[in-house]
Design a protein around this motif. Structure first.
Motif, mmCIF file in Angstrom:
data_model
loop_
_atom_site.group_PDB
_atom_site.id
_atom_site.type_symbol
_atom_site.label_atom_id
_atom_site.label_comp_id
_atom_site.label_asym_id
_atom_site.label_seq_id
_atom_site.Cartn_x
_atom_site.Cartn_y
_atom_site.Cartn_z
ATOM 1 N N SER A 41 8.628 -6.258 21.208
ATOM 2 C CA SER A 41 8.790 -6.461 19.767
ATOM 3 C C SER A 41 10.228 -6.815 19.420
ATOM 4 O O SER A 41 10.479 -7.663 18.559
ATOM 5 C CB SER A 41 8.356 -5.206 19.002
ATOM 6 O OG SER A 41 6.979 -4.983 19.141
ATOM 7 N N GLN A 85 1.475 -6.511 13.478
ATOM 8 C CA GLN A 85 0.315 -5.693 13.833
ATOM 9 C C GLN A 85 -0.372 -5.127 12.596
ATOM 10 O O GLN A 85 -1.596 -5.080 12.518
ATOM 11 C CB GLN A 85 0.753 -4.553 14.756
ATOM 12 C CG GLN A 85 -0.363 -3.576 15.115
ATOM 13 C CD GLN A 85 0.123 -2.435 16.001
ATOM 14 O OE1 GLN A 85 1.177 -2.527 16.618
ATOM 15 N NE2 GLN A 85 -0.638 -1.364 16.055
ATOM 16 N N GLN A 86 0.422 -4.681 11.617
ATOM 17 C CA GLN A 86 -0.133 -4.043 10.426
ATOM 18 C C GLN A 86 -0.316 -5.009 9.257
ATOM 19 O O GLN A 86 -0.387 -4.591 8.106
ATOM 20 C CB GLN A 86 0.751 -2.861 10.006
ATOM 21 C CG GLN A 86 0.850 -1.769 11.061
ATOM 22 C CD GLN A 86 -0.506 -1.188 11.434
ATOM 23 O OE1 GLN A 86 -1.404 -1.129 10.603
ATOM 24 N NE2 GLN A 86 -0.657 -0.765 12.685
ATOM 25 N N PHE A 87 -0.344 -6.326 9.546
ATOM 26 C CA PHE A 87 -0.700 -7.385 8.608
ATOM 27 C C PHE A 87 0.379 -7.677 7.562
ATOM 28 O O PHE A 87 0.600 -8.825 7.214
ATOM 29 C CB PHE A 87 -2.029 -7.098 7.888
ATOM 30 C CG PHE A 87 -3.094 -6.484 8.745
ATOM 31 C CD1 PHE A 87 -3.334 -6.936 10.031
ATOM 32 C CD2 PHE A 87 -3.861 -5.425 8.277
ATOM 33 C CE1 PHE A 87 -4.322 -6.361 10.830
ATOM 34 C CE2 PHE A 87 -4.844 -4.846 9.064
ATOM 35 C CZ PHE A 87 -5.067 -5.316 10.341
ATOM 36 N N ASN A 88 1.014 -6.639 6.982
ATOM 37 C CA ASN A 88 2.062 -6.808 5.967
ATOM 38 C C ASN A 88 1.601 -7.636 4.768
ATOM 39 O O ASN A 88 2.343 -8.471 4.245
ATOM 40 C CB ASN A 88 3.324 -7.437 6.596
ATOM 41 C CG ASN A 88 4.124 -6.433 7.396
ATOM 42 O OD1 ASN A 88 3.613 -5.395 7.792
ATOM 43 N ND2 ASN A 88 5.380 -6.748 7.665
ATOM 44 N N GLU A 143 -7.055 -5.587 0.283
ATOM 45 C CA GLU A 143 -7.452 -4.270 0.776
ATOM 46 C C GLU A 143 -8.961 -4.128 0.938
ATOM 47 O O GLU A 143 -9.432 -3.207 1.613
ATOM 48 C CB GLU A 143 -6.927 -3.181 -0.167
ATOM 49 C CG GLU A 143 -7.500 -3.246 -1.570
ATOM 50 C CD GLU A 143 -6.843 -2.254 -2.521
ATOM 51 O OE1 GLU A 143 -5.959 -1.506 -2.059
ATOM 52 O OE2 GLU A 143 -7.214 -2.248 -3.725
ATOM 53 N N GLY A 147 -10.120 -5.171 8.962
ATOM 54 C CA GLY A 147 -8.862 -5.395 9.664
ATOM 55 C C GLY A 147 -8.770 -6.784 10.264
ATOM 56 O O GLY A 147 -7.730 -7.458 10.171
ATOM 57 N N GLN A 150 -8.177 -9.274 7.483
ATOM 58 C CA GLN A 150 -6.803 -9.193 6.984
ATOM 59 C C GLN A 150 -5.824 -9.868 7.949
ATOM 60 O O GLN A 150 -4.876 -10.521 7.511
ATOM 61 C CB GLN A 150 -6.407 -7.727 6.767
ATOM 62 C CG GLN A 150 -7.085 -7.076 5.581
ATOM 63 C CD GLN A 150 -6.513 -5.708 5.262
ATOM 64 O OE1 GLN A 150 -5.302 -5.549 5.096
ATOM 65 N NE2 GLN A 150 -7.376 -4.710 5.174
ATOM 66 N N GLN A 151 -6.069 -9.722 9.249
ATOM 67 C CA GLN A 151 -5.160 -10.377 10.189
ATOM 68 C C GLN A 151 -5.281 -11.893 10.096
ATOM 69 O O GLN A 151 -4.282 -12.608 10.234
ATOM 70 C CB GLN A 151 -5.434 -9.904 11.622
ATOM 71 C CG GLN A 151 -4.371 -10.331 12.632
ATOM 72 C CD GLN A 151 -2.987 -9.807 12.311
ATOM 73 O OE1 GLN A 151 -2.319 -10.292 11.387
ATOM 74 N NE2 GLN A 151 -2.550 -8.811 13.063
ATOM 75 N N GLU A 170 1.896 -7.956 18.518
ATOM 76 C CA GLU A 170 0.715 -7.104 18.711
ATOM 77 C C GLU A 170 -0.360 -7.423 17.671
ATOM 78 O O GLU A 170 -0.821 -6.536 16.934
ATOM 79 C CB GLU A 170 1.098 -5.620 18.628
ATOM 80 C CG GLU A 170 2.195 -5.203 19.589
ATOM 81 C CD GLU A 170 1.729 -5.139 21.042
ATOM 82 O OE1 GLU A 170 0.567 -5.473 21.307
ATOM 83 O OE2 GLU A 170 2.536 -4.770 21.894
ATOM 84 N N SER A 174 -4.579 -3.192 16.581
ATOM 85 C CA SER A 174 -5.319 -2.263 15.721
ATOM 86 C C SER A 174 -6.731 -2.745 15.416
ATOM 87 O O SER A 174 -7.385 -2.222 14.510
ATOM 88 C CB SER A 174 -4.554 -2.055 14.404
ATOM 89 O OG SER A 174 -4.390 -3.287 13.717
#
Length: 273
Positions: A41, A85-88, A143, A147, A150-151, A170, A174
């Motif tokens: 990363s 990884q967490q989309f942001n 939201e 997942g 969203q990615q 990454e 998730s």
């Protein structure tokens, strides 16, 4: 095309990336593998200039990225899109507006303040969502999506920047196996159809072999492997992960073994149609 020379990042006494050298002559899809804490990363964040560089240089198409500051640095970050990884994403904002955030680097302060977008940009955002198989979700809040969806919105936002490089940190860590395959298939198609360079940090060996033209293995901040997917043997994987003879690739696999394979094929067909 891309030259990384002896790139190093230190956090106090700790060296996160240790003299990394990578040369890329043409657009490729590159997978960077290694255990957590290997420096993957940090390497991507230095490429995007989200992290300062302790030592070394980054050169892309004769532009010395490692020396850029101010507006020139922001222009590079527009050319070098980042997927996390967490989309942001902005959870309560609709999907198409999240995608349009990929144009923020070229919009005026006034239009940003009042959330005003040119009609052409809105149409382009919807076209990109359609390309990724999720145009029907454009008016929904981010939201409300799964997942994997969203990615793909995050990938669409990156494409709105019209970047020369896409960095994916990454991107499937998730996600469940089916959505992981859908996302990786989307990144592969973007590389092949658009001719864009894609560099993705990955945990799984089968994913790197299946989707990447080249694999880079990192261990304790150093590059210990740089080669073709077929050269990534089990013995080499043990070296990358610092594992003994008990190491099994099944522990890192994303193969779908327990879900209905016909459903997986249908999901992939929707994206590739």
């Amino acid at each position: 095309m891309l030259r990384i020379e002896k790139l190093t990042k230190k956090f106090g006494r700790n060296t996160a990336v240790d003299s990394a050298t990578i040369h890329v002559d043409k657009p490729m899809m590159i997978g960077v593998i290694g255990r957590s804490g290997a420096g993957k990363s940090t390497l991507l964040r230095m490429l995007n200039r989200l992290e300062d560089i302790t030592e070394g240089t980054i050169i892309f198409e004769d532009r010395k990225v490692s020396s850029l500051t101010g507006a020139d640095k922001r222009a590079w970050q527009a050319d070098c899109a980042m997927i996390f990884q967490q989309f942001n994403l902005v959870p309560r904002m609709d999907v198409v507006s999240n995608v349009l955030h990929g144009t923020l680097n070229r919009r005026s302060t006034l239009s940003t303040l009042f959330n005003l977008y040119p009609t052409d940009d809105i149409h382009r955002a919807i076209d990109i969502l359609d390309r990724l198989g999720i145009a029907e979700h454009a008016p929904k809040r981010a939201e409300a999506l799964s997942g994997g969806q969203q990615q793909r919105v995050a990938i669409a936002r990156a494409l709105m920047q019209d970047p020369k490089i896409i960095l994916a940190d990454e991107p499937i860590a998730s996600l469940d196996p089916m959505n992981a395959q859908v996302v990786m298939e989307a990144l592969r198609r973007i590389h092949e159809e658009d001719g864009r360079m894609v560099i993705a940090n990955l945990h799984t060996l089968d994913t790197a072999r299946r989707y990447c033209d080249r694999v880079i293995g990192m261990r304790a901040g150093r590059i210990v492997f740089d080669g073709l997917p077929e050269q990534l043997t089990t013995d080499m994987a043990r070296e990358i992960y610092g594992a003994d003879a008990t190491f099994s690739e099944e522990a890192t696999s994303t193969e779908i073994n327990t879900i209905d394979r016909s459903a997986a094929k249908a999901a992939l067909a929707k994206v590739t149609a």
